[in-house]
Design a protein around this motif. Sequence first.
Motif, mmCIF file in Angstrom:
data_model
loop_
_atom_site.group_PDB
_atom_site.id
_atom_site.type_symbol
_atom_site.label_atom_id
_atom_site.label_comp_id
_atom_site.label_asym_id
_atom_site.label_seq_id
_atom_site.Cartn_x
_atom_site.Cartn_y
_atom_site.Cartn_z
ATOM 1 N N GLY A 1 3.887 -4.966 -9.183
ATOM 2 C CA GLY A 1 4.728 -3.648 -9.344
ATOM 3 C C GLY A 1 6.189 -4.320 -9.427
ATOM 4 N N GLY A 2 6.492 -5.452 -9.065
ATOM 5 C CA GLY A 2 7.864 -5.908 -9.130
ATOM 6 C C GLY A 2 8.147 -6.205 -10.660
ATOM 7 N N VAL A 3 7.167 -6.888 -11.126
ATOM 8 C CA VAL A 3 7.440 -7.067 -12.735
ATOM 9 C C VAL A 3 7.167 -5.971 -13.555
ATOM 10 C CG1 VAL A 3 6.347 -8.420 -14.567
ATOM 11 C CG2 VAL A 3 6.538 -9.469 -12.284
ATOM 12 N N ALA A 4 6.566 -5.080 -13.213
ATOM 13 C CA ALA A 4 6.425 -3.886 -14.146
ATOM 14 C C ALA A 4 7.593 -2.982 -14.070
ATOM 15 C CB ALA A 4 5.083 -3.028 -13.582
ATOM 16 N N ALA A 5 8.137 -2.746 -12.741
ATOM 17 C CA ALA A 5 9.191 -1.991 -12.548
ATOM 18 C C ALA A 5 10.549 -2.561 -13.101
ATOM 19 C CB ALA A 5 9.524 -1.973 -11.002
ATOM 20 N N THR A 6 10.700 -3.672 -13.015
ATOM 21 C CA THR A 6 11.855 -4.453 -13.776
ATOM 22 C C THR A 6 11.598 -4.522 -15.532
ATOM 23 O OG1 THR A 6 11.933 -6.293 -12.243
ATOM 24 C CG2 THR A 6 12.825 -6.740 -14.377
ATOM 25 N N GLY B 1 3.019 -8.738 -23.359
ATOM 26 C CA GLY B 1 3.140 -9.149 -21.760
ATOM 27 C C GLY B 1 2.822 -8.410 -20.692
ATOM 28 N N LEU B 2 3.004 -6.918 -20.594
ATOM 29 C CA LEU B 2 2.322 -6.125 -19.771
ATOM 30 C C LEU B 2 1.005 -6.280 -19.637
ATOM 31 C CD1 LEU B 2 4.997 -3.207 -19.459
ATOM 32 C CD2 LEU B 2 4.868 -5.070 -17.959
ATOM 33 N N LEU C 1 -1.370 -6.835 -16.464
ATOM 34 C CA LEU C 1 -2.331 -5.632 -16.018
ATOM 35 C C LEU C 1 -3.663 -6.075 -15.925
ATOM 36 C CD1 LEU C 1 -0.134 -2.411 -17.175
ATOM 37 C CD2 LEU C 1 -0.330 -3.330 -14.966
ATOM 38 N N SER C 2 -4.152 -6.746 -17.016
ATOM 39 C CA SER C 2 -5.716 -7.074 -17.196
ATOM 40 C C SER C 2 -6.065 -7.961 -15.968
ATOM 41 C CB SER C 2 -6.121 -7.595 -18.692
ATOM 42 O OG SER C 2 -5.113 -8.711 -18.960
ATOM 43 N N ARG C 3 -5.266 -8.917 -15.876
ATOM 44 C CA ARG C 3 -5.575 -9.918 -14.659
ATOM 45 C C ARG C 3 -5.537 -9.092 -13.191
ATOM 46 N NH1 ARG C 3 -6.407 -11.690 -18.901
ATOM 47 N NH2 ARG C 3 -6.204 -14.234 -19.580
ATOM 48 N N ALA C 4 -4.107 -8.385 -13.233
ATOM 49 C CA ALA C 4 -4.113 -7.608 -11.807
ATOM 50 C C ALA C 4 -5.318 -6.636 -11.641
ATOM 51 C CB ALA C 4 -3.152 -6.851 -11.813
#
Length: 215
Positions: free
Chosen positions: A31-36, A74-75, A79-82
Amino acid sequence: MTTPSGEERSIIAAKAAASASLRDTAKWLVGGVAATAAGIFAGSSLTHLGSLDLHQNAERLLMAIGGGVAGFVGLALILSRAIAVLTVESVGLPALAAGETATLAQVRDKMATIYAGTFPGNVTSVEQLLAKANDARLKHTDADKLFLAEFKLFFPKLMAEAGFQHVTQKFRSLIRALWIGGPLAIVGFGLFAWAANPPEDQAPAKPPVTIINNR
């Protein structure tokens, strides 16, 4: 005794709680990385992107496209690993013994290390444990019955540990993806924002007005 003891039940519950904690941590990290990354992308104006001329602004246009693609790659990696971490999977003993995936193969080998010398029936691996259990079910000797009783006690503890290790392996894969995909997404979207918004051409300065006084 055919049911786990209170201590063993506590260990099984602790492993389940630890797996849930890893999933919650994964949500927070992603969530932090995606929001940034989304903030950088959303903060860039797209109004000038269409004005980039293929001939006059070819470099900026290519950098904008490349940066956007890199950001989404990159996203997607993260996301695939998440998703793999957040997906609750039931790990079966046959799949674990066969090592049906690379992650399960790692978990299977980890089990051999964790339970070295403590497997029932003096076996040394998950594969041997499954094979001996299947063989014992076909026989009715006292030794086989004793082994199956030990196996039934050992099985819940083994699978709880395997489930936790399975989530742990996927979480480590997510961390590696964050180290790669996070900077890639942020730098990619940052490059896109810069390239898609060229500085506006400034109008040439007007010459100073000269006032001539003929008096």
